[in-house]
Design an enzyme around this catalytic site. Structure first.
Site, PDB file in Angstrom:
ATOM      1  N   LYS A   1      10.960 -12.271 -15.971  1.00 28.90           N
ATOM      2  CA  LYS A   1      10.236 -12.312 -14.704  1.00 28.90           C
ATOM      3  C   LYS A   1       8.996 -13.189 -14.802  1.00 28.90           C
ATOM      4  O   LYS A   1       8.690 -13.956 -13.900  1.00 28.90           O
ATOM      5  CB  LYS A   1       9.849 -10.893 -14.276  1.00 28.90           C
ATOM      6  CG  LYS A   1       9.230 -10.829 -12.879  1.00 28.90           C
ATOM      7  CD  LYS A   1      10.201 -11.319 -11.826  1.00 28.90           C
ATOM      8  CE  LYS A   1       9.581 -11.376 -10.456  1.00 28.90           C
ATOM      9  NZ  LYS A   1      10.472 -12.021  -9.479  1.00 28.90           N
TER      10      LYS A   1
ATOM     11  N   CYS B   1       0.826  -1.204   0.000  1.00 32.00           N
ATOM     12  CA  CYS B   1       0.000   0.000   0.000  1.00 32.00           C
ATOM     13  C   CYS B   1       0.861   1.255   0.000  1.00 32.00           C
ATOM     14  O   CYS B   1       1.984   1.256   0.506  1.00 32.00           O
ATOM     15  CB  CYS B   1      -0.903   0.018   1.228  1.00 32.00           C
ATOM     16  SG  CYS B   1      -1.938  -1.442   1.405  1.00 32.00           S
TER      17      CYS B   1
ATOM     18  N   GLU C   1      16.499 -24.529  -3.887  1.00 30.80           N
ATOM     19  CA  GLU C   1      16.229 -23.103  -4.124  1.00 30.80           C
ATOM     20  C   GLU C   1      17.487 -22.270  -3.921  1.00 30.80           C
ATOM     21  O   GLU C   1      17.751 -21.326  -4.675  1.00 30.80           O
ATOM     22  CB  GLU C   1      15.107 -22.631  -3.197  1.00 30.80           C
ATOM     23  CG  GLU C   1      14.897 -21.129  -3.124  1.00 30.80           C
ATOM     24  CD  GLU C   1      14.484 -20.492  -4.441  1.00 30.80           C
ATOM     25  OE1 GLU C   1      14.510 -19.248  -4.514  1.00 30.80           O
ATOM     26  OE2 GLU C   1      14.160 -21.228  -5.408  1.00 30.80           O
TER      27      GLU C   1
END
Length: 611
Positions: free
Chosen positions: A606, A2, A484
């Site tokens: 991306k 936000c 990962e």
């Protein structure tokens, strides 16, 4: 996530500054926007769903003039995206914009409604406006009312408040992870959640600390502490260019996104945890005993980093939920003629919600009658729209191509899902559920503590960045974390790296180990610790250089490893999320030392929207 912008002054129209500032925060992501401006007689609010262009169109139809106002772009946490849930929120003479999570909002809502307040939205922010308005009836000024209201809040917040009864000031408050920045101009003052919003107007800025309040007027900014004692602070001159401003002072977007993970995880947990009840509310997703009784198998499908998140999710769901889980690379799923039917639940996982292979796997499952529950970060993306249910990860936009906060929030989403399934299948005793939920709420703070290892990890990277190959080892749930970690290093440093289940090392990779091979071992004090130490000894006996991630307090491992990075412990599942952080930092610092393009590594995109 936000965005907040506030303005008070004589040099500009407030609405122009607010819209311009909100546009500069669009990279953070949002689903609705709004402004409130005092027009000389009353506070006027304009709000709209979707992009800022919708708000801009509304303001052309219903213009606002005035020299003081607040603006906000919202990413939904409490309540679905809608005009009534958009900020600013009004109660009586008060409007409020707010970033963060109010943890006791249910109790506050019951209290306010019991006292006659009419709550119009589903948000926690509107409750703050009502608290301030109620306090303002008995207080002398807006600052006193905001201070009193904030004393009732449990959680994190950065907020701005404006009252029609005293439009000569804006009051700001901060507590927790959300930033709050104050800008000093000539006959004007500014408020923002991030520097880029107000950088065109001033480079003289102040930064609120936790527990502090600020009173903004045209000619000054005053900061006070919780007890209203004045705080003296010299402004800082910001010298960033616009691109650096978007990075928030970090050198690269990936670095910024690594350090945003406590906030992203907090936002993803949101108010989904009902700690008192020992339960979860996953945005209304039906995982009742009746629904779960119709499911005999769960299929997790994803690509790249999200695939490793699925591997972690399998451990979580099978052990906590007691239901069989299969994990598939989305690019392979539909070509193996999967045994999927009406008793199957397909869980596609995608940061962007547009990954072509994952979307194809979703459609394959639906064509065979399976129900689809997506884990996704982008509202109204294609995968979200085509799923029966969506569990959103509130990571915000991720600019760096190599995923960081999107991955850890996916792990949090899987933990939430596993717990809910365990509760629905009556696999989790009440005491265990309460303990696990309590641990989850501690996770953001422990991630913050782990990020403090940055300097130590950089020193380790300095010793090994010349290596040509790396091996990453883990056991159990830490095996996909090792995968990962290796992927991160490959993606951004272009160093060859492989992740392996540590028990498999002697079945081939051990042939590669010599004095030039760094081996990263995730040696947490989990159930397979002793076996992992045996694997570590095998590496050392062949002159391999061991970099160990170990649990705080494990002093014995220091004699067995060349480098030890200690991390907090939070149980087997959540410790896997914590272990991800040092591996991200290691890859980041090695890539920086090698001089590669960290944010946009070669050959990578991306969002992969082609097969």
């Amino acid at each position: 996530m936000c965005g907040i912008v506030g303005y008070i002054g004589r040099a500009n129209q407030a609405v122009d500054v607010l819209l311009d500032g909100l546009r500069r925060l669009e990279y953070r992501g949002y689903d609705s926007a709004g402004v409130a401006v005092f027009d000389g007689e009353k506070l006027q609010v304009r709000r709209s769903m979707g992009k800022l262009r919708n708000l801009d169109a509304l303001l052309r139809e219903e213009p606002l003039t005035g020299s003081v106002g607040l603006g906000h772009t919202r990413w939904a946490t409490h309540g679905k995206p809608s005009e009534r849930n958009a900020h600013p929120h009004r109660a009586g003479s008060v409007v409020v914009v707010h970033n963060g999570i109010i943890e006791n909002y249910r109790e506050l809502r019951e209290e306010l409604e019991g006292g006659g307040s009419e709550i119009e939205s589903e948000t926690d922010t509107e409750l703050i406006a009502h608290l301030i308005d109620r306090s303002l009836r008995d207080s002398r000024d807006l600052l006193s009312a905001v201070r009193e209201a904030c004393g009732r809040l449990v959680g994190s917040y950065a907020l701005g408040a404006l009252s029609a009864n005293d439009p000569s000031t804006i009051v700001a408050a901060k507590n927790g992870g959300s930033p709050m920045i104050l800008g000093i101009g000539v006959n004007e003052s500014f408020l923002a959640s991030d520097i880029p919003a107000i950088l065109p107007y001033t480079r003289q800025m102040l930064f609120l600390d936790d527990g502090e309040f600020a009173v903004l007027s045209e000619d000054r900014i005053q900061i006070v502490d919780r007890d209203a004692h004045p705080v003296e602070r010299e402004p800082k001159a910001i010298q960033w260019d616009p691109v650096s401003a978007e990075k928030g002072g970090y050198d690269r977007f990936m670095q910024k996104e690594i350090f945003e993970q406590p906030r992203a995880i907090t936002d993803t947990i949101g108010t989904r945890v009902l700690e008192h009840e020992g339960d979860l509310d996953l945005d209304g997703i039906d995982l009742s005993p009746e629904r779960l009784a119709k499911i005999d198998r769960i299929h997790l499908v994803a690509c790249g980093t999200a695939y490793y998140a699925c591997m972690v999710g399998k451990y979580m769901i099978e052990q906590l939920g007691g239901i069989s889980v299969e994990v598939d690379l989305a690019s392979e799923f539909r070509y193996r003629q999967p045994l999927v039917g009406e008793s199957s639940l397909i869980v596609p996982v995608s940061q962007s919600g547009e990954t072509a292979d994952t979307l194809a796997a979703l459609r394959e499952g639906r064509s065979k009658g399976a129900r689809v529950l997506a884990i996704c970060n982008v509202l109204d993306s294609t995968i979200a729209r085509e799923s029966d249910d969506v569990l959103y990860t509130h990571a915000g936009p991720e600019i760096g191509v190599a995923s960081t906060k999107a991955f850890t929030t996916q792990l949090v989403a899987f933990y939430l899902l596993a717990l809910k399934i365990g509760l629905g299948r009556r696999r989790l005793p009440s005491a265990e559920a309460h303990a696990r939920l309590s641990d989850l709420l501690r996770l953001p703070r422990l991630i913050e503590a782990t990020l403090q290892l940055d300097d130590q990890v950089r020193a380790v990277a300095q010793k090994f960045f010349h290596a040509k190959d790396f091996l990453y080892l883990g056991r159990g749930i830490m095996y996909p974390i090792a995968l990962e970690g290796a992927l991160k290093l490959k993606e951004i440093s272009y160093i060859h790296a492989e992740g392996y289940a540590a028990g498999e090392m002697k079945h081939g990779p051990i042939a590669l180990i010599d004095e030039d091979m760094p081996v990263v071992i995730i040696a947490d004090k989990g159930p397979l610790y002793d076996k992992l130490i045996s694997n570590l000894e095998q590496v050392r006996s062949r002159d391999g250089k061991v970099i160990a991630l170990a649990t705080e307090g494990d002093r014995e491992i220091a004699a067995k490893a060349n480098e030890v990075i200690y991390m907090p412990e939070l149980g087997e599942f959540l410790s896997a999320i914590i272990a991800t952080i040092p591996l991200q930092l290691l890859a980041y610092h090695i890539a920086c030392l090698k001089g590669t393009d960290v944010d946009q590594p070669r050959n990578l995109a991306k969002s992969v929207t082609v097969e």
